[in-house]
Write a protein that holds these residues in place. Sequence first.
Motif, PDB file in Angstrom:
ATOM      1  N   LEU A 232       0.825  -1.341   0.005  1.00  0.00           N
ATOM      2  CA  LEU A 232      -0.164   0.022  -0.037  1.00  0.00           C
ATOM      3  C   LEU A 232       0.764   1.347  -0.153  1.00  0.00           C
ATOM      4  CD1 LEU A 232      -2.824  -0.898   2.493  1.00  0.00           C
ATOM      5  CD2 LEU A 232      -2.714  -1.163  -0.066  1.00  0.00           C
ATOM      6  N   ALA A 233       1.967   1.181   0.697  1.00  0.00           N
ATOM      7  CA  ALA A 233       2.910   2.474   0.717  1.00  0.00           C
ATOM      8  C   ALA A 233       3.547   2.499  -0.476  1.00  0.00           C
ATOM      9  CB  ALA A 233       3.922   1.966   1.719  1.00  0.00           C
ATOM     10  N   ALA A 234       3.778   1.378  -1.234  1.00  0.00           N
ATOM     11  CA  ALA A 234       4.643   1.489  -2.640  1.00  0.00           C
ATOM     12  C   ALA A 234       3.959   1.936  -3.873  1.00  0.00           C
ATOM     13  CB  ALA A 234       5.266   0.009  -2.888  1.00  0.00           C
ATOM     14  N   TRP A 235       2.527   1.326  -3.718  1.00  0.00           N
ATOM     15  CA  TRP A 235       1.523   1.727  -4.881  1.00  0.00           C
ATOM     16  C   TRP A 235       0.842   3.062  -4.553  1.00  0.00           C
ATOM     17  CZ3 TRP A 235       3.830  -2.766  -5.562  1.00  0.00           C
ATOM     18  CH2 TRP A 235       3.706  -3.410  -6.660  1.00  0.00           C
ATOM     19  N   GLY A 236       0.816   3.458  -3.434  1.00  0.00           N
ATOM     20  CA  GLY A 236       0.450   4.849  -3.188  1.00  0.00           C
ATOM     21  C   GLY A 236      -1.049   5.425  -3.817  1.00  0.00           C
ATOM     22  N   GLY A 237      -0.466   6.712  -4.296  1.00  0.00           N
ATOM     23  CA  GLY A 237      -1.799   7.110  -5.285  1.00  0.00           C
ATOM     24  C   GLY A 237      -2.066   6.441  -6.572  1.00  0.00           C
ATOM     25  N   ARG A 238      -1.497   5.401  -6.752  1.00  0.00           N
ATOM     26  CA  ARG A 238      -1.795   4.428  -8.133  1.00  0.00           C
ATOM     27  C   ARG A 238      -3.318   4.027  -7.767  1.00  0.00           C
ATOM     28  NH1 ARG A 238       3.617   4.195  -7.768  1.00  0.00           N
ATOM     29  NH2 ARG A 238       4.868   4.335  -9.907  1.00  0.00           N
ATOM     30  N   ILE A 239      -3.503   3.530  -6.518  1.00  0.00           N
ATOM     31  CA  ILE A 239      -4.587   2.793  -6.458  1.00  0.00           C
ATOM     32  C   ILE A 239      -6.041   3.805  -6.694  1.00  0.00           C
ATOM     33  CG2 ILE A 239      -6.309   1.918  -4.377  1.00  0.00           C
ATOM     34  CD1 ILE A 239      -3.624   0.975  -3.145  1.00  0.00           C
ATOM     35  N   ASP A 240      -5.779   5.227  -6.268  1.00  0.00           N
ATOM     36  CA  ASP A 240      -6.882   6.011  -6.346  1.00  0.00           C
ATOM     37  C   ASP A 240      -6.890   6.564  -7.973  1.00  0.00           C
ATOM     38  OD1 ASP A 240      -7.652   6.533  -3.870  1.00  0.00           O
ATOM     39  OD2 ASP A 240      -5.950   7.750  -3.325  1.00  0.00           O
TER      40      ASP A 240
END
Length: 231
Positions: free
Chosen positions: A144-152
């Motif tokens: 979740l830290a590495a993917w960060g804003g990519r999920i949004d």
Amino acid sequence: MTSRELTAHAAALSASLGVEVLASDRLDEALTHPSASSRARPDNQRLEFLGDRVLGLVISEAVFDRFPDAPEGRLAPRFNALVRKETCAEVAESLGLGPMLRLGRSEALGGGRKRPAVLGDAMEALIAAIYLDSGMDAARAAILAAWGGRIDAAARTRADAKTAAQEWAQARGLAPPTYVELARSGPDHAPVFTIAARMEDGTEATAEAPSKRAAQQAAAQSLLNLLESRG
């Protein structure tokens, strides 16, 4: 790789992810490309297999929670955009994983530290190493830290990138993109297709995936991102 180098890599990754990454044999394995492996030094392919599954579960949960009103048909393309090899490679590059990798001489000279397939595999292997060394909670936090804003950002992913790219071209009186198979690698039971999506002016984006259709969709999305960034 010396123990000092491994410790330094673990410290750098821990700082980037906000999760302790151990300077373990598994981390050493995760950073070892097949071109540098031996009987005494396993490569990262087994870890990549496991990390892919851990990543899939965490991203599935994240997408499911982040978009509570979205039907399955809208969740799937967001999930696919987040777990594809190119995205894993982008995350790996943002963490500075390339310079940490142990590569064979020819692979290193051939630019392996920047190849999406190499970086993507290493990222998934790193996830597995964290999972095995520190558990699921640590792996989830690291992802979740590495993917960060990519999920949004996945909220903007189209269900059919090829159609969206064609519509973009038609709205501007241009010919639709063409799709060219550049390469096929891997065994028959697990092929990897490399596809280029091209505009008539020479603008091009490439992507890799386990099927031609998925590779075309991924290439179309990359091409669309490129075109839209130009205005």
